[in-house]
Design a protein around this motif. Structure first.
Motif, PDB file in Angstrom:
ATOM      1  N   GLU A  50      -6.973 -12.667  -8.648  1.00 37.92           N
ATOM      2  CA  GLU A  50      -8.175 -13.059  -7.880  1.00 37.92           C
ATOM      3  C   GLU A  50      -8.836 -12.128  -7.137  1.00 37.92           C
ATOM      4  O   GLU A  50      -8.068 -11.293  -6.892  1.00 37.92           O
ATOM      5  CB  GLU A  50      -7.632 -14.410  -6.993  1.00 37.92           C
ATOM      6  N   GLY A  51      -9.915 -12.259  -6.707  1.00 43.42           N
ATOM      7  CA  GLY A  51     -10.422 -11.284  -5.700  1.00 43.42           C
ATOM      8  C   GLY A  51     -11.188 -10.199  -6.531  1.00 43.42           C
ATOM      9  O   GLY A  51     -11.584 -10.281  -7.883  1.00 43.42           O
TER      10      GLY A  51
ATOM     11  N   ASP B 258      -9.552  -5.836  -3.905  1.00 44.23           N
ATOM     12  CA  ASP B 258      -8.296  -6.699  -3.607  1.00 44.23           C
ATOM     13  C   ASP B 258      -7.029  -6.182  -4.435  1.00 44.23           C
ATOM     14  O   ASP B 258      -5.885  -6.022  -3.730  1.00 44.23           O
ATOM     15  CB  ASP B 258      -8.537  -8.058  -4.032  1.00 44.23           C
TER      16      ASP B 258
END
Length: 123
Positions: A7-8, A50
């Motif tokens: 994610e990110g 991230d």
């Protein structure tokens, strides 16, 4: 699909296996590409990305160089690559020298030592 879904924003090094992996496996992800590992590490440190997906030796090197800045390796292997050296077909002397060095390093254990240094979690 892949058991991992990052994610990110994902950082990658341009035109590397990591870059192609992210494009193929997570095409809808936010991806930022960098020309150098140092640029990518700085972006990670400054929270512009991230995570960074790159070759294992690069990840370990970056983590070592940036340990004081809090960068660490999450040793999750996403692909396996077979590597080879290319030698001109007409250059029998170099080919013989390389093969001799590889054989010697495998026999005396130096090859394993080198692999463990650059790929600490290698199988």
């Amino acid at each position: 699909g892949f058991p991992i879904r990052p994610e990110g924003t994902i950082g990658v090094l341009s035109a590397t296996t990591g870059d192609y992996l992210v494009q193929q496996e997570w095409p809808r992800s936010k991806r930022k590409d960098y020309k150098t590992p140092q640029e990518a590490a700085k972006a990670l440190e400054k929270k512009k990305i991230d995570l960074l997906i790159c070759d294992s030796p690069v990840a370990w090197w970056l983590a070592g160089m940036n340990e004081s800045k809090g960068l660490v390796v999450a040793p999750i292997y996403l692909s396996e690559e077979q590597l080879a050296w290319a030698v001109r077909k007409s250059d029998a002397e170099t080919l013989g020298s390389v093969n001799k060095a590889l054989e010697k390093n495998q026999k005396d254990g130096r090859a394993t030592t080198i692999l463990k240094r650059w790929l600490p979690n290698a199988k």
